[in-house]
Design a protein around this motif. Sequence first.
Motif, PDB file in Angstrom:
ATOM      1  N   PRO A 183      45.616  10.029  41.801  1.00  0.00           N
ATOM      2  CA  PRO A 183      45.226  11.387  42.192  1.00  0.00           C
ATOM      3  C   PRO A 183      45.913  12.495  41.386  1.00  0.00           C
ATOM      4  N   ASN A 184      46.964  12.177  40.678  1.00  0.00           N
ATOM      5  CA  ASN A 184      47.675  13.189  39.892  1.00  0.00           C
ATOM      6  C   ASN A 184      47.320  13.151  38.414  1.00  0.00           C
ATOM      7  N   HIS A 192      33.416   4.948  38.868  1.00  0.00           N
ATOM      8  CA  HIS A 192      34.713   4.676  38.250  1.00  0.00           C
ATOM      9  C   HIS A 192      35.698   5.828  38.453  1.00  0.00           C
ATOM     10  N   LEU A 193      35.219   7.047  38.293  1.00  0.00           N
ATOM     11  CA  LEU A 193      36.126   8.193  38.391  1.00  0.00           C
ATOM     12  C   LEU A 193      36.587   8.444  39.822  1.00  0.00           C
ATOM     13  N   GLU A 194      35.729   8.204  40.793  1.00  0.00           N
ATOM     14  CA  GLU A 194      36.165   8.358  42.179  1.00  0.00           C
ATOM     15  C   GLU A 194      37.188   7.293  42.549  1.00  0.00           C
ATOM     16  N   THR A 195      37.018   6.090  42.021  1.00  0.00           N
ATOM     17  CA  THR A 195      38.032   5.049  42.228  1.00  0.00           C
ATOM     18  C   THR A 195      39.340   5.459  41.563  1.00  0.00           C
ATOM     19  N   ALA A 196      39.235   5.991  40.351  1.00  0.00           N
ATOM     20  CA  ALA A 196      40.434   6.445  39.631  1.00  0.00           C
ATOM     21  C   ALA A 196      41.120   7.579  40.390  1.00  0.00           C
ATOM     22  N   ALA A 197      40.350   8.465  41.000  1.00  0.00           N
ATOM     23  CA  ALA A 197      40.936   9.579  41.752  1.00  0.00           C
ATOM     24  C   ALA A 197      41.736   9.067  42.948  1.00  0.00           C
ATOM     25  N   GLN A 198      41.280   7.973  43.542  1.00  0.00           N
ATOM     26  CA  GLN A 198      42.032   7.380  44.652  1.00  0.00           C
ATOM     27  C   GLN A 198      43.302   6.703  44.148  1.00  0.00           C
ATOM     28  N   ASP A 199      43.176   6.023  43.011  1.00  0.00           N
ATOM     29  CA  ASP A 199      44.314   5.281  42.456  1.00  0.00           C
ATOM     30  C   ASP A 199      45.316   6.177  41.731  1.00  0.00           C
ATOM     31  N   GLU A 245      29.864  23.691  43.709  1.00  0.00           N
ATOM     32  CA  GLU A 245      30.976  23.666  44.655  1.00  0.00           C
ATOM     33  C   GLU A 245      31.890  22.463  44.403  1.00  0.00           C
ATOM     34  N   HIS A 246      31.290  21.322  44.156  1.00  0.00           N
ATOM     35  CA  HIS A 246      32.089  20.127  43.886  1.00  0.00           C
ATOM     36  C   HIS A 246      32.816  20.266  42.550  1.00  0.00           C
ATOM     37  N   ALA A 247      32.128  20.784  41.544  1.00  0.00           N
ATOM     38  CA  ALA A 247      32.766  21.003  40.244  1.00  0.00           C
ATOM     39  C   ALA A 247      33.948  21.953  40.385  1.00  0.00           C
ATOM     40  N   GLU A 248      33.751  23.028  41.134  1.00  0.00           N
ATOM     41  CA  GLU A 248      34.827  23.998  41.324  1.00  0.00           C
ATOM     42  C   GLU A 248      36.015  23.369  42.049  1.00  0.00           C
ATOM     43  N   SER A 249      35.738  22.557  43.046  1.00  0.00           N
ATOM     44  CA  SER A 249      36.803  21.875  43.777  1.00  0.00           C
ATOM     45  C   SER A 249      37.617  20.979  42.843  1.00  0.00           C
ATOM     46  N   CYS A 250      36.943  20.244  41.987  1.00  0.00           N
ATOM     47  CA  CYS A 250      37.643  19.375  41.026  1.00  0.00           C
ATOM     48  C   CYS A 250      38.461  20.210  40.043  1.00  0.00           C
ATOM     49  N   LEU A 251      37.887  21.311  39.587  1.00  0.00           N
ATOM     50  CA  LEU A 251      38.604  22.167  38.642  1.00  0.00           C
ATOM     51  C   LEU A 251      39.809  22.842  39.294  1.00  0.00           C
ATOM     52  N   GLU A 252      39.698  23.190  40.569  1.00  0.00           N
ATOM     53  CA  GLU A 252      40.842  23.774  41.278  1.00  0.00           C
ATOM     54  C   GLU A 252      41.978  22.757  41.391  1.00  0.00           C
ATOM     55  N   TRP A 253      41.628  21.494  41.650  1.00  0.00           N
ATOM     56  CA  TRP A 253      42.659  20.471  41.721  1.00  0.00           C
ATOM     57  C   TRP A 253      43.278  20.260  40.337  1.00  0.00           C
ATOM     58  N   LEU A 254      42.437  20.279  39.309  1.00  0.00           N
ATOM     59  CA  LEU A 254      42.942  20.185  37.935  1.00  0.00           C
ATOM     60  C   LEU A 254      43.909  21.331  37.649  1.00  0.00           C
ATOM     61  N   LYS A 255      43.558  22.521  38.079  1.00  0.00           N
ATOM     62  CA  LYS A 255      44.417  23.690  37.862  1.00  0.00           C
ATOM     63  C   LYS A 255      45.748  23.538  38.588  1.00  0.00           C
ATOM     64  N   PHE A 256      45.712  22.945  39.771  1.00  0.00           N
ATOM     65  CA  PHE A 256      46.944  22.692  40.510  1.00  0.00           C
ATOM     66  C   PHE A 256      47.842  21.712  39.747  1.00  0.00           C
ATOM     67  N   VAL A 293      41.105  12.722  35.253  1.00  0.00           N
ATOM     68  CA  VAL A 293      40.165  12.277  36.279  1.00  0.00           C
ATOM     69  C   VAL A 293      39.412  13.477  36.852  1.00  0.00           C
ATOM     70  N   TRP A 294      40.158  14.525  37.186  1.00  0.00           N
ATOM     71  CA  TRP A 294      39.549  15.696  37.822  1.00  0.00           C
ATOM     72  C   TRP A 294      38.685  16.496  36.854  1.00  0.00           C
ATOM     73  N   LEU A 295      39.079  16.531  35.597  1.00  0.00           N
ATOM     74  CA  LEU A 295      38.256  17.194  34.590  1.00  0.00           C
ATOM     75  C   LEU A 295      36.904  16.503  34.476  1.00  0.00           C
ATOM     76  N   TRP A 296      36.905  15.197  34.353  1.00  0.00           N
ATOM     77  CA  TRP A 296      35.649  14.462  34.203  1.00  0.00           C
ATOM     78  C   TRP A 296      34.831  14.462  35.487  1.00  0.00           C
ATOM     79  N   LEU A 297      35.476  14.416  36.639  1.00  0.00           N
ATOM     80  CA  LEU A 297      34.718  14.533  37.888  1.00  0.00           C
ATOM     81  C   LEU A 297      34.020  15.888  37.970  1.00  0.00           C
ATOM     82  N   ALA A 298      34.680  16.920  37.477  1.00  0.00           N
ATOM     83  CA  ALA A 298      34.050  18.247  37.468  1.00  0.00           C
ATOM     84  C   ALA A 298      32.804  18.241  36.590  1.00  0.00           C
ATOM     85  N   TRP A 299      32.896  17.617  35.415  1.00  0.00           N
ATOM     86  CA  TRP A 299      31.766  17.635  34.473  1.00  0.00           C
ATOM     87  C   TRP A 299      30.565  16.871  34.986  1.00  0.00           C
ATOM     88  N   ILE A 300      30.789  15.878  35.858  1.00  0.00           N
ATOM     89  CA  ILE A 300      29.657  15.096  36.372  1.00  0.00           C
ATOM     90  C   ILE A 300      29.296  15.475  37.806  1.00  0.00           C
TER      91      ILE A 300
END
Length: 84
Positions: free
Chosen positions: A30-31, A21-28, A47-58, A35-42
Amino acid sequence: MEVWQGIHAASVGNRPLARLHLETAAQDQPNNPEVWLWLAWIADSPEHAESCLEWLKFLSPQHPLIPLGMQWVRAMRDSARLTL
Protein backbone atom coordinates in the motif's frame (compact mmCIF):
# COMPACT_ATOMS: atom_id res chain seq x y z
CA MET A 1 5.74 -8.91 -9.16
CA GLU A 2 2.07 -7.91 -9.26
CA VAL A 3 3.03 -4.28 -9.84
CA TRP A 4 5.05 -5.01 -12.96
CA GLN A 5 2.45 -7.43 -14.28
CA GLY A 6 -0.19 -4.73 -13.79
CA ILE A 7 1.94 -2.09 -15.49
CA HIS A 8 2.59 -4.41 -18.42
CA ALA A 9 -1.10 -5.27 -18.77
CA ALA A 10 -2.01 -1.57 -18.68
CA SER A 11 0.70 -0.77 -21.24
CA VAL A 12 -0.76 -3.24 -23.74
CA GLY A 13 -4.33 -2.07 -23.11
CA ASN A 14 -5.60 -4.93 -20.95
CA ARG A 15 -7.29 -2.81 -18.28
CA PRO A 16 -9.17 -5.63 -16.50
CA LEU A 17 -5.99 -7.66 -16.02
CA ALA A 18 -4.05 -4.53 -15.07
CA ARG A 19 -6.68 -3.68 -12.46
CA LEU A 20 -6.55 -7.19 -11.03
CA HIS A 21 -2.77 -7.12 -10.62
CA LEU A 22 -2.61 -3.54 -9.39
CA GLU A 23 -5.38 -3.96 -6.84
CA THR A 24 -3.57 -7.01 -5.49
CA ALA A 25 -0.35 -4.98 -5.39
CA ALA A 26 -2.16 -2.17 -3.53
CA GLN A 27 -3.14 -4.66 -0.84
CA ASP A 28 0.35 -6.14 -0.64
CA GLN A 29 2.29 -2.87 -1.04
CA PRO A 30 0.00 0.00 0.00
CA ASN A 31 2.95 2.39 0.34
CA ASN A 32 4.22 1.88 -3.22
CA PRO A 33 3.59 5.14 -5.14
CA GLU A 34 3.81 3.42 -8.54
CA VAL A 35 0.82 1.24 -7.69
CA TRP A 36 -1.35 4.29 -7.05
CA LEU A 37 -0.12 6.12 -10.13
CA TRP A 38 -1.04 3.22 -12.39
CA LEU A 39 -4.35 2.62 -10.63
CA ALA A 40 -5.18 6.25 -11.33
CA TRP A 41 -4.38 5.87 -15.04
CA ILE A 42 -6.68 2.85 -15.41
CA ALA A 43 -9.46 4.16 -13.16
CA ASP A 44 -13.05 3.78 -14.34
CA SER A 45 -14.08 7.21 -13.10
CA PRO A 46 -12.60 10.62 -12.38
CA GLU A 47 -13.46 10.13 -8.72
CA HIS A 48 -11.51 6.90 -8.48
CA ALA A 49 -8.57 8.39 -10.38
CA GLU A 50 -8.56 11.39 -8.05
CA SER A 51 -8.66 9.14 -4.99
CA CYS A 52 -5.63 7.20 -6.25
CA LEU A 53 -3.78 10.42 -7.06
CA GLU A 54 -4.54 11.83 -3.60
CA TRP A 55 -3.05 8.71 -2.03
CA LEU A 56 -0.04 9.05 -4.34
CA LYS A 57 0.32 12.66 -3.21
CA PHE A 58 0.24 11.55 0.42
CA LEU A 59 2.96 8.96 -0.23
CA SER A 60 5.11 11.04 -2.56
CA PRO A 61 4.14 14.76 -2.41
CA GLN A 62 6.72 15.79 -4.99
CA HIS A 63 5.89 13.11 -7.57
CA PRO A 64 6.23 14.89 -10.92
CA LEU A 65 3.12 13.31 -12.48
CA ILE A 66 0.63 14.41 -9.84
CA PRO A 67 -0.16 17.78 -11.49
CA LEU A 68 -0.64 16.14 -14.89
CA GLY A 69 -2.85 13.48 -13.34
CA MET A 70 -5.03 16.05 -11.59
CA GLN A 71 -5.31 18.01 -14.84
CA TRP A 72 -6.44 14.81 -16.56
CA VAL A 73 -9.05 14.22 -13.82
CA ARG A 74 -10.43 17.75 -14.32
CA ALA A 75 -10.57 17.18 -18.10
CA MET A 76 -12.49 13.91 -17.60
CA ARG A 77 -14.97 15.69 -15.33
CA ASP A 78 -15.40 18.57 -17.76
CA SER A 79 -15.95 16.14 -20.61
CA ALA A 80 -18.57 14.25 -18.60
CA ARG A 81 -20.42 17.50 -17.86
CA LEU A 82 -20.50 18.42 -21.54
CA THR A 83 -22.17 15.14 -22.46
CA LEU A 84 -24.99 15.54 -19.92
